[in-house]
Design a protein around this motif. Sequence first.
Motif, mmCIF file in Angstrom:
data_model
loop_
_atom_site.group_PDB
_atom_site.id
_atom_site.type_symbol
_atom_site.label_atom_id
_atom_site.label_comp_id
_atom_site.label_asym_id
_atom_site.label_seq_id
_atom_site.Cartn_x
_atom_site.Cartn_y
_atom_site.Cartn_z
ATOM 1 N N GLN A 170 37.222 40.911 2.302
ATOM 2 C CA GLN A 170 37.696 39.589 2.689
ATOM 3 C C GLN A 170 36.721 38.511 2.235
ATOM 4 O O GLN A 170 37.131 37.440 1.761
ATOM 5 C CB GLN A 170 37.898 39.526 4.210
ATOM 6 N N MET A 173 35.512 43.436 6.534
ATOM 7 C CA MET A 173 35.187 42.045 6.238
ATOM 8 C C MET A 173 34.624 41.859 4.834
ATOM 9 O O MET A 173 34.712 40.760 4.269
ATOM 10 C CB MET A 173 34.182 41.511 7.265
ATOM 11 N N LEU A 198 37.038 38.061 -1.617
ATOM 12 C CA LEU A 198 38.212 37.247 -1.940
ATOM 13 C C LEU A 198 37.982 35.786 -1.568
ATOM 14 O O LEU A 198 38.348 34.875 -2.325
ATOM 15 C CB LEU A 198 39.434 37.796 -1.205
ATOM 16 N N LEU A 199 37.358 35.548 -0.424
ATOM 17 C CA LEU A 199 37.066 34.176 0.005
ATOM 18 C C LEU A 199 36.136 33.483 -0.975
ATOM 19 O O LEU A 199 36.345 32.312 -1.329
ATOM 20 C CB LEU A 199 36.435 34.206 1.401
ATOM 21 N N LEU A 245 35.491 34.741 10.367
ATOM 22 C CA LEU A 245 35.602 36.199 10.445
ATOM 23 C C LEU A 245 34.783 36.758 11.608
ATOM 24 O O LEU A 245 35.224 37.651 12.333
ATOM 25 C CB LEU A 245 35.144 36.824 9.131
#
Length: 322
Positions: free
Chosen positions: A15, A12, A18-19, A302
């Motif tokens: 992720q 995560m 990037l988010l 997530l």
Amino acid sequence: MWTIILRRIAIMIPQLVLLSVLIFVLAKAMPGDALTGQLADNPKMDMQTLAELKAKLGLNDPLYVQYTRWVSNLLQGDLGLSYTHQQPVTELLAQRIGNTVLLSVCIVVLTYLIAVPLGILSGRWNDSWADKLIVGYSYVSFATPLFIFAVLMLFLFGFTLGWFPTGGSVDIQLEAGTFDYYLNRLHHLLLPALSGALIGTVGVIQYLRSEIIETKMKDFVKTARAKGVPESRIYSRHILRSSFIPIAAFLGYEITGLIGGSIFLESIFSYPGIGQLFLQSITQRDYSVVTALVMISGVATLIGTLLSDLILSLVDPRIRIE
């Protein structure tokens, strides 16, 4: 189990990075900013004062500097300052997030209280008149947009019949902590929660109905019937236990999906939560609040995905998340 959880948390992290980049870039790509909006609302503010404020707040710095500063503050729990409300975003969210969590929990509870009995009834006696009515209700719910249904519910039960309040979360004259205070909060909460639940039942009903119909045709169910096992025991011990596996896993996605739906519900019912705040912040170009709420929504998504996988592995030990 703990090894798998730690592994998923490690996945995560990139992720989330990037988010955060996508959120920051998209926020900066939006036209104008909160200070430009204040210029239009405050005739005493001139262009020179606006430029000084932008320099003071670091809005003229290169994007990578602004992003680094934003992420650094984010990791320290500092979500920035709301230019519109003139207070820290953390304090602003703390005032409203309780209402949104309460609304989301009530929607989930009502959704399953309505959908599970209907799904069982529809699946066990499929092709009956009751099944046709439930399937028809599901089709209507699926085809009806949430915001249209919520407006109809508000008009009918709020304005026309007067059974429920048409806005707010509690009457201001009531003293917090009293029985009348909590009863009044429930009265304000019931109509938006019921509106969200009646639309949200369609997925659970269809999943459960399909699983029951498919499971009762499997060989192990036919074998149980051939051995003379009572039908009620077959459903309670075999069919329903197997059919509830995907429904249990669906719970995590239900929770995260409520954040998007709360934007419409809270705006239509004037319910003071983070959904209503999100829509207001977009129109007011309060980017500190917008980026914080989108980031929170992404993190919740997530976590909801991880929660769904964990529930699935706990309900059925044969399944292990990878």
